[in-house]
Design a protein around this motif. Structure first.
Motif, PDB file in Angstrom:
ATOM      1  N   THR A 203       5.168   5.905  10.667  1.00 44.74           N
ATOM      2  CA  THR A 203       3.704   5.934  10.822  1.00 44.74           C
ATOM      3  C   THR A 203       3.164   4.619  11.361  1.00 44.74           C
ATOM      4  OG1 THR A 203       3.246   5.170   8.551  1.00 44.74           O
ATOM      5  CG2 THR A 203       3.519   7.552   8.891  1.00 44.74           C
ATOM      6  N   ILE A 204       3.901   3.510  11.193  1.00 42.05           N
ATOM      7  CA  ILE A 204       3.413   2.223  11.693  1.00 42.05           C
ATOM      8  C   ILE A 204       4.150   1.809  12.979  1.00 42.05           C
ATOM      9  CG2 ILE A 204       2.697   1.448   9.401  1.00 42.05           C
ATOM     10  CD1 ILE A 204       5.177  -0.340   9.307  1.00 42.05           C
ATOM     11  N   GLY A 205       4.914   2.749  13.557  1.00 40.35           N
ATOM     12  CA  GLY A 205       5.536   2.477  14.841  1.00 40.35           C
ATOM     13  C   GLY A 205       6.921   1.880  14.786  1.00 40.35           C
ATOM     14  N   PHE A 206       7.508   1.800  13.594  1.00 38.33           N
ATOM     15  CA  PHE A 206       8.852   1.249  13.448  1.00 38.33           C
ATOM     16  C   PHE A 206       9.686   2.165  12.553  1.00 38.33           C
ATOM     17  CE2 PHE A 206       6.236  -2.405  14.502  1.00 38.33           C
ATOM     18  CZ  PHE A 206       6.991  -3.039  15.478  1.00 38.33           C
ATOM     19  N   PRO A 207      10.132   3.303  13.103  1.00 36.96           N
ATOM     20  CA  PRO A 207      10.943   4.220  12.292  1.00 36.96           C
ATOM     21  C   PRO A 207      12.219   3.538  11.825  1.00 36.96           C
ATOM     22  CG  PRO A 207      11.081   4.777  14.628  1.00 36.96           C
ATOM     23  CD  PRO A 207       9.995   3.756  14.497  1.00 36.96           C
ATOM     24  N   ASN A 241      15.539  -4.592   6.900  1.00 37.94           N
ATOM     25  CA  ASN A 241      14.904  -5.193   5.717  1.00 37.94           C
ATOM     26  C   ASN A 241      15.673  -4.781   4.469  1.00 37.94           C
ATOM     27  OD1 ASN A 241      12.317  -6.597   4.611  1.00 37.94           O
ATOM     28  ND2 ASN A 241      12.581  -4.802   3.302  1.00 37.94           N
ATOM     29  N   VAL A 242      15.985  -5.776   3.655  1.00 42.88           N
ATOM     30  CA  VAL A 242      16.586  -5.537   2.333  1.00 42.88           C
ATOM     31  C   VAL A 242      15.537  -5.957   1.319  1.00 42.88           C
ATOM     32  CG1 VAL A 242      18.440  -6.152   0.743  1.00 42.88           C
ATOM     33  CG2 VAL A 242      18.903  -6.024   3.202  1.00 42.88           C
ATOM     34  N   GLY A 243      15.068  -5.024   0.498  1.00 35.00           N
ATOM     35  CA  GLY A 243      14.062  -5.430  -0.465  1.00 35.00           C
ATOM     36  C   GLY A 243      13.309  -4.286  -1.103  1.00 35.00           C
ATOM     37  N   VAL A 244      12.154  -4.645  -1.671  1.00 33.98           N
ATOM     38  CA  VAL A 244      11.393  -3.692  -2.489  1.00 33.98           C
ATOM     39  C   VAL A 244      10.027  -3.347  -1.894  1.00 33.98           C
ATOM     40  CG1 VAL A 244      12.563  -4.391  -4.612  1.00 33.98           C
ATOM     41  CG2 VAL A 244      10.499  -5.614  -3.909  1.00 33.98           C
ATOM     42  N   LYS A 245       9.784  -3.736  -0.642  1.00 32.79           N
ATOM     43  CA  LYS A 245       8.555  -3.405   0.098  1.00 32.79           C
ATOM     44  C   LYS A 245       7.289  -3.794  -0.675  1.00 32.79           C
ATOM     45  CE  LYS A 245      10.169   0.874   0.635  1.00 32.79           C
ATOM     46  NZ  LYS A 245      10.341   2.268   1.093  1.00 32.79           N
ATOM     47  N   PRO A 246       7.106  -5.074  -0.969  1.00 36.72           N
ATOM     48  CA  PRO A 246       5.983  -5.495  -1.818  1.00 36.72           C
ATOM     49  C   PRO A 246       4.612  -5.243  -1.208  1.00 36.72           C
ATOM     50  CG  PRO A 246       7.064  -7.403  -0.811  1.00 36.72           C
ATOM     51  CD  PRO A 246       7.935  -6.216  -0.537  1.00 36.72           C
ATOM     52  N   THR A 247       4.498  -5.178   0.111  1.00 31.49           N
ATOM     53  CA  THR A 247       3.191  -4.950   0.736  1.00 31.49           C
ATOM     54  C   THR A 247       2.593  -3.619   0.290  1.00 31.49           C
ATOM     55  OG1 THR A 247       3.821  -6.277   2.658  1.00 31.49           O
ATOM     56  CG2 THR A 247       1.992  -4.728   2.953  1.00 31.49           C
ATOM     57  N   PHE A 248       3.459  -2.653  -0.011  1.00 34.00           N
ATOM     58  CA  PHE A 248       2.986  -1.312  -0.376  1.00 34.00           C
ATOM     59  C   PHE A 248       3.017  -1.062  -1.881  1.00 34.00           C
ATOM     60  CE2 PHE A 248       4.649  -1.049   3.970  1.00 34.00           C
ATOM     61  CZ  PHE A 248       3.506  -0.606   4.623  1.00 34.00           C
ATOM     62  N   ASP A 249       3.321  -2.100  -2.654  1.00 41.87           N
ATOM     63  CA  ASP A 249       3.324  -1.977  -4.123  1.00 41.87           C
ATOM     64  C   ASP A 249       4.089  -0.744  -4.575  1.00 41.87           C
ATOM     65  OD1 ASP A 249       1.780  -4.294  -4.640  1.00 41.87           O
ATOM     66  OD2 ASP A 249      -0.039  -3.203  -4.096  1.00 41.87           O
ATOM     67  N   THR A 250       5.324  -0.612  -4.115  1.00 42.15           N
ATOM     68  CA  THR A 250       6.121   0.580  -4.407  1.00 42.15           C
ATOM     69  C   THR A 250       6.621   0.636  -5.840  1.00 42.15           C
ATOM     70  OG1 THR A 250       8.101  -0.582  -3.640  1.00 42.15           O
ATOM     71  CG2 THR A 250       6.893   0.746  -2.012  1.00 42.15           C
ATOM     72  N   GLY A 251       6.678  -0.517  -6.489  1.00 40.38           N
ATOM     73  CA  GLY A 251       7.210  -0.554  -7.853  1.00 40.38           C
ATOM     74  C   GLY A 251       8.726  -0.487  -7.906  1.00 40.38           C
ATOM     75  N   SER A 289      -2.243  -7.228   4.818  1.00 41.32           N
ATOM     76  CA  SER A 289      -2.661  -5.951   5.393  1.00 41.32           C
ATOM     77  C   SER A 289      -1.491  -5.338   6.138  1.00 41.32           C
ATOM     78  CB  SER A 289      -3.838  -6.149   6.357  1.00 41.32           C
ATOM     79  OG  SER A 289      -3.390  -6.868   7.510  1.00 41.32           O
ATOM     80  N   VAL A 290      -1.636  -4.043   6.441  1.00 47.56           N
ATOM     81  CA  VAL A 290      -0.595  -3.358   7.202  1.00 47.56           C
ATOM     82  C   VAL A 290      -0.514  -3.932   8.607  1.00 47.56           C
ATOM     83  CG1 VAL A 290       0.127  -1.136   8.171  1.00 47.56           C
ATOM     84  CG2 VAL A 290      -0.757  -1.248   5.834  1.00 47.56           C
ATOM     85  N   GLN A 291      -1.645  -4.289   9.207  1.00 44.82           N
ATOM     86  CA  GLN A 291      -1.645  -4.850  10.552  1.00 44.82           C
ATOM     87  C   GLN A 291      -0.903  -6.183  10.593  1.00 44.82           C
ATOM     88  OE1 GLN A 291      -2.570  -1.887  12.446  1.00 44.82           O
ATOM     89  NE2 GLN A 291      -2.622  -3.769  13.698  1.00 44.82           N
ATOM     90  N   GLU A 292      -1.062  -6.974   9.552  1.00 41.69           N
ATOM     91  CA  GLU A 292      -0.337  -8.239   9.480  1.00 41.69           C
ATOM     92  C   GLU A 292       1.169  -7.983   9.395  1.00 41.69           C
ATOM     93  OE1 GLU A 292      -0.125 -12.242   6.635  1.00 41.69           O
ATOM     94  OE2 GLU A 292      -1.707 -10.744   6.315  1.00 41.69           O
ATOM     95  N   LEU A 293       1.542  -6.968   8.631  1.00 38.13           N
ATOM     96  CA  LEU A 293       2.955  -6.600   8.527  1.00 38.13           C
ATOM     97  C   LEU A 293       3.499  -6.143   9.876  1.00 38.13           C
ATOM     98  CD1 LEU A 293       5.575  -5.861   7.011  1.00 38.13           C
ATOM     99  CD2 LEU A 293       4.510  -3.670   6.425  1.00 38.13           C
ATOM    100  N   ILE A 297       6.630  -7.648  11.956  1.00 33.78           N
ATOM    101  CA  ILE A 297       7.813  -6.857  12.321  1.00 33.78           C
ATOM    102  C   ILE A 297       8.113  -7.012  13.802  1.00 33.78           C
ATOM    103  CG2 ILE A 297       8.770  -4.527  12.496  1.00 33.78           C
ATOM    104  CD1 ILE A 297       7.235  -3.783   9.966  1.00 33.78           C
ATOM    105  N   ARG A 298       7.070  -7.056  14.638  1.00 36.32           N
ATOM    106  CA  ARG A 298       7.284  -7.264  16.072  1.00 36.32           C
ATOM    107  C   ARG A 298       8.008  -8.594  16.305  1.00 36.32           C
ATOM    108  NH1 ARG A 298       1.674  -5.308  16.936  1.00 36.32           N
ATOM    109  NH2 ARG A 298       1.822  -3.112  17.584  1.00 36.32           N
ATOM    110  N   GLN A 299       7.543  -9.634  15.604  1.00 37.04           N
ATOM    111  CA  GLN A 299       8.190 -10.940  15.742  1.00 37.04           C
ATOM    112  C   GLN A 299       9.633 -10.895  15.228  1.00 37.04           C
ATOM    113  OE1 GLN A 299       5.776 -14.336  14.320  1.00 37.04           O
ATOM    114  NE2 GLN A 299       4.034 -12.936  14.276  1.00 37.04           N
TER     115      GLN A 299
END
Length: 317
Positions: A203-207, A241-251, A289-293, A297-299
């Motif tokens: 959904t954010i352009g990076f499947p 990415n290895v991790g817990v996706k903190p931007t989305f508060d996945t828990g 924000s999602v836009q910042e993320l 990701i592009r970088q």
């Protein structure tokens, strides 16, 4: 390469021909392990004898309950793949259980090595065997009693520092996959099955391909890495990415592996994928924000492409 399962004790003279044998756990099959194995293979060629490996499964330290060894650099299937590439004729996989854990060094020699009709045994400088590691390379030489030769391989050093599985493990846990790869003699690899995720990457352009590792690998530190994946026999660059996706508060409590593969759009759910980790890009962090993320990701992708191109150009030199 032949693979043979062994359980202590072995029957007398369980093989017909003599052989050269290298003994060790060989987790990682790193440069130090490769030196032991190379020496055994070369001696086997000199004597016109098959070169064999004796390793143990599960890892002895797993049986002993040492927590940091619940995950391995090379689970058994990955280890066998590496050994075969080194020209090993036979790999003996010894069932490491409560019985074997309690055998004396004398019992190990008389009831494991002598039945294999070993001509020469190669071990690393820090080799131990028998109950509570009571036997050393010196013990092995004494117990051989002239029935077989023992070759003790000195520590393998890179830039003046001993190469070890512990060192590689610590490098991975700090995210330094590039240095870990140097000590391994190849990029660190993970293998797993592509599973369905939450679909947010698309959904954010990076499947992403969400990878569920197939065995208990050492998982590197949370962060973003440049990777090359092998999928359907094709090598594809990407960023993982290895991790817990903190931007989305996945828990999430346990890290997940999400690889965005460049110029690749095939649906590969349920398929096995192997990922080589070439370089660390950054630590995982929470974005405002999602836009910042998306911008980050592009970088990350640009940096991953640079790392991959640099590695490929070095390999062509």
């Amino acid at each position: 390469m032949h693979t043979v399962q062994l359980t202590f004790p072995l029957p007398e003279a369980c093989v017909a021909d003599s052989r050269v044998l290298a003994i060790g756990e060989f987790d990682g099959v790193h440069l130090g392990h490769r030196e032991v194995i190379r020496r055994a293979v070369e001696r086997g060629a000199e004597l016109r004898l098959p070169a064999a490996i004796m390793t143990f499964h599960p890892h002895p330290r797993q049986v002993l309950g040492i927590d940091k060894y619940t995950q391995l650099l090379t689970p058994l299937a990955a280890k066998k793949e590496q050994l075969e590439a080194l020209g090993v004729h036979t790999t003996y996989i010894v069932d490491f259980n409560e019985t074997l854990m309690r055998v004396s060094p004398e019992q190990f020699v008389e009831q494991m090595l002598i039945p294999l009709r070993v001509n020469t045994v190669f071990v690393g400088f820090d080799f131990t065997f028998g109950f509570k590691g009571a036997g050393t390379s010196d013990t092995l030489c004494n117990l051989a009693g002239g029935r077989f030769a023992v070759e003790v391989v000195r520590p393998f050093e890179l830039r003046g520092e001993k190469v070890s599985s512990t060192q590689i493990r610590n490098l991975l846990l700090s995210g330094d996959v590039q240095e870990a790869g140097l000590l391994l003699g190849r990029p660190y690899k993970l293998q797993g099955r592509v599973v369905h995720g939450d679909g947010r990457g698309r959904t954010i352009g990076f499947p992403t391909a969400n990878i569920e590792v197939s065995e208990d690998y050492v998982i590197p530190a949370n962060g973003v890495y440049a990777v090359v994946a092998t999928v359907r026999g094709r090598k594809v660059g990407g960023v993982m990415n290895v991790g817990v996706k903190p931007t989305f508060d996945t828990g999430l409590l346990q890290p997940v592996l999400e690889a965005h593969l460049f110029d690749f759009s095939d649906m590969v759910y349920g398929e096995t994928i192997e990922v080589e980790l070439l370089g660390f890009i950054r630590h995982e962090r929470k974005f405002g924000s999602v836009q910042e993320l998306i911008s980050q990701i592009r970088q990350d992708a640009d940096q991953a492409r640079f790392i991959i191109a640099e590695r490929r150009s070095m390999q062509n030199l």
